[in-house]
Enzyme design. Structure first.
Site, short mmCIF file in Angstrom:
data_model
loop_
_atom_site.label_atom_id
_atom_site.label_comp_id
_atom_site.label_asym_id
_atom_site.label_seq_id
_atom_site.Cartn_x
_atom_site.Cartn_y
_atom_site.Cartn_z
CD GLU A 24 81.87 51.68 49.81
OE1 GLU A 24 80.94 51.29 49.06
OE2 GLU A 24 82.06 52.88 50.03
CE LYS A 68 81.83 55.40 52.23
NZ LYS A 68 80.62 55.22 51.41
NE ARG A 96 75.17 50.08 53.22
CZ ARG A 96 74.01 50.23 52.61
NH1 ARG A 96 73.02 49.41 52.84
NH2 ARG A 96 73.84 51.24 51.77
CE LYS A 154 80.43 54.24 43.86
NZ LYS A 154 79.01 54.28 44.24
N1 BES Z 1 79.88 56.18 48.28
C1 BES Z 1 78.64 55.68 47.83
C2 BES Z 1 77.47 56.62 48.05
C3 BES Z 1 77.46 57.88 47.23
C4 BES Z 1 76.94 57.88 45.97
C5 BES Z 1 77.89 59.06 47.79
C6 BES Z 1 76.88 59.06 45.25
C7 BES Z 1 77.83 60.23 47.08
C8 BES Z 1 77.32 60.23 45.81
C9 BES Z 1 78.30 54.36 48.55
O1 BES Z 1 79.38 53.58 48.92
C10 BES Z 1 77.42 53.57 47.63
O2 BES Z 1 77.87 53.28 46.55
N2 BES Z 1 76.22 53.22 48.05
C11 BES Z 1 75.30 52.50 47.24
C12 BES Z 1 74.54 51.57 48.13
C13 BES Z 1 73.63 50.62 47.38
C14 BES Z 1 74.45 49.63 46.58
C15 BES Z 1 72.75 49.89 48.36
C16 BES Z 1 74.35 53.50 46.58
O3 BES Z 1 73.95 54.45 47.24
O4 BES Z 1 74.07 53.33 45.41
ZN ZN Z 2 81.19 54.64 49.26
ZN ZN Z 3 80.03 52.28 47.37
#
Ligand code: BES
Ligand code: ZN
Ligand code: ZN
Length: 498
Positions: A347, A263, A349, A275
């Protein structure tokens, strides 16, 4: 610093600084032992007074000791004899590096034969010593002007009587360490200096002279290749996406390749499902899976492994623009499956969906992916273990074996049909967020699984907790900075494939 292996008896040389090792005694009242045949009064006294205890990674520096041809002496703790492993040695070497750096020495001799407890330890310990020194030497200060720490100009000789037998392992450690450092730098560069275009250029530049074939797909090609997930995430950004392909041929053409997928989100603000601002700057690290796949391919090629390997990195920003994907939008992935984007922050995934579909078309022996995929992974395992998911038991035992050999900590996470069920869409085949509660990392893995070809052994590594800032527990990683997580393990997996 430069680190070379020197075939000498430590007793026969003289140098500005000597690094020796001490073991901690297992019984309380027994003194530590310094692994050097002849000790001078000062060191013996320090042992008696317990200023040298041999505790793991303890370092005691004696300036101007002028002992047996050495001006300064550093004593580094190995810990208790029965607790010494290649991973503890990696950390011991990093502690030695820090002490040398603090001393500002120009030349040092490190008494390697004092580390080994038996002949069979020597090979993995030589590799671990080289890795520990190289990994500890990583510093990211290129964006500071003025008082940046000077780059160390010192020669470190790792001295051993058996350099001929240890040469290969030692050099392997240096190569691995430098490839990990290469990926760390990509991770540490901020989003404005590490766009998908720049990431792709680094893959091209890094591969020069290694025999790797690198192909970069631009936006037009990505469109032609029907990568609806990658395009959907990229829609909000001015920066064009890139799809990076790195190919290494180290075995017969008929041998199926192991395909690594990463990724490469060069910045993830969440998109329209934005976020919170606190800590958002860390989302420059959202490309660490991609960076570490690039580092893995570089290492495999430089080590000339007898395996066929391919690296695929889907790279884009996830940012807000007039054409950005909106919650509820439906896109079609390369394999024809449709998905609703019910949260634009899920995103990773979506871009991996296309990359995994493409990987499945390459007739792979195995597919391995790395991604900073879910915050839930950080909740589950913190920054100690990388959680991995696979339904293939043969691959699972390879992963476990590889991680033991690399010294990286992994943890097997559950993935079952219930997780798949949670990812069903209302208006499309799939939803990118779960209908259920909890197990956010497993449901993300279940989503990815929908894009892996039937019967292909596949493992997904969620490095959200281990991709950066693991220096609180690993002294060879930066305190705050990219870690290069899983590169060493992936190289071991590739070896098991060959
Ligand atoms: N890049 C983030 C995941 C992440 C969060 C990595 C904190 C490292 C530290 C990913 O794209 C994401 O935001 N995932 C969401 C998914 C959710 C909306 C289902 C998450 O984990 O909150
Ligand atoms: Zn991400
Ligand atoms: Zn994200």
């Amino acid at each position: 610093m430069t680190f070379n292996l020197l075939n000498k008896d430590i007793e026969s040389i003289s140098c500005q600084t000597l690094v020796v090792f001490s073991k901690a005694a297992s019984q309380k009242d027994r003194p530590a032992k310094v692994t050097h045949s002849e000790l001078n009064k000062t060191l013996n006294q320090a042992i008696a007074e317990k200023t040298i205890t041999g505790k793991h990674c303890e370092s005691v520096t004696y300036r101007e000791l002028n002992y047996a041809g050495f001006r300064h002496v550093i004593v580094v703790g190995l810990g208790k004899e029965n607790e010494i492993s290649h991973e503890s040695v990696r950390q011991t070497a990093a502690a030695a590096y820090e002490a040398l750096k603090a001393l500002k020495t120009k030349e040092a001799a490190l008494h390697f034969d004092g580390i080994t407890t038996s002949k069979s330890d020597a090979v993995p310990y030589a590799r671990a010593t080289a890795e520990g020194l190289m990994l500890a030497s990583y510093i990211f200060n290129e964006l500071k002007t003025g008082q940046k720490e000077p780059q160390e100009e010192a020669n470190v000789h790792v001295v051993t009587k058996s350099a001929a037998t240890l040469k290969k392992a030692y050099e392997e450690g240096l190569i691995l360490g430098s490839c990990v450092n290469f990926s760390r730098r990509l991770g540490d560069l901020p989003g404005n200096l590490m766009t998908p275009t720049i990431l792709a250029q680094h893959a091209v530049d890094g591969a020069k002279g290694t025999g790797l074939k690198v192909t970069i797909w631009d936006k037009a090609r990505i469109k032609k290749e029907r990568m609806g997930g990658l395009l959907g995430v990229a829609a909000g950004s001015d920066q064009e996406p890139r799809f990076i392909i790195m190919e290494y041929k180290g075995a017969a053409a008929a041998k199926k390749p192991v395909v690594f997928v990463g990724k490469g989100l060069t910045f993830d603000c969440g998109g329209i499902s934005i976020k919170p601002s606190a800590g958002m700057e860390d989302m420059k690290y959202d490309m660490c899976g991609g960076a570490n796949v690039i580092g893995t391919l570089l290492a495999i090629a430089k080590l000339k492994l007898k395996v066929n390997a391919i690296g695929l990195v889907a790279s884009t920003e996830n940012i807000i623009g007039p054409s950005a994907t909106k919650p509820g939008d439906v896109h079609t992935a390369r394999n024809g499956k449709t998905f609703e984007v019910n949260n634009t922050d899920a995103e990773g995934r979506l871009i991996l969906a296309d990359a995994l579909s493409y990987a499945s078309e390459l007739d792979p022996a195995t597919i391995i992916d790395a991604a900073t995929l879910t915050g839930a992974m950080v909740v589950a395992l913190g920054n100690t273990h990388t959680g991995y998911f696979t339904r293939n038991n043969v691959l699972k035992s390879k992963v476990e074996k590889a991680a033991v050999a690399s010294g990286e900590w992994v943890w097997n996470m559950p993935l079952c049909d219930f997780h798949v069920k949670d990812m069903k869409g209302t208006f499309a085949d799939l939803s990118n967020i779960s209908a259920g509660k909890g197990a956010g990392s497993a449901t993300a893995a279940a989503f990815l699984e929908q894009f892996v070809g039937e019967g292909i052994p596949w493992a997904h590594f969620d490095i959200a907790g281990t991709g950066w800032a693991v220096g609180n527990r690993l002294n060879y990683c930066p305190k705050k900075g990219a870690s290069g997580a899983m590169i060493r393990t992936f190289v071991e997996i590739a070896k098991l494939q060959g």
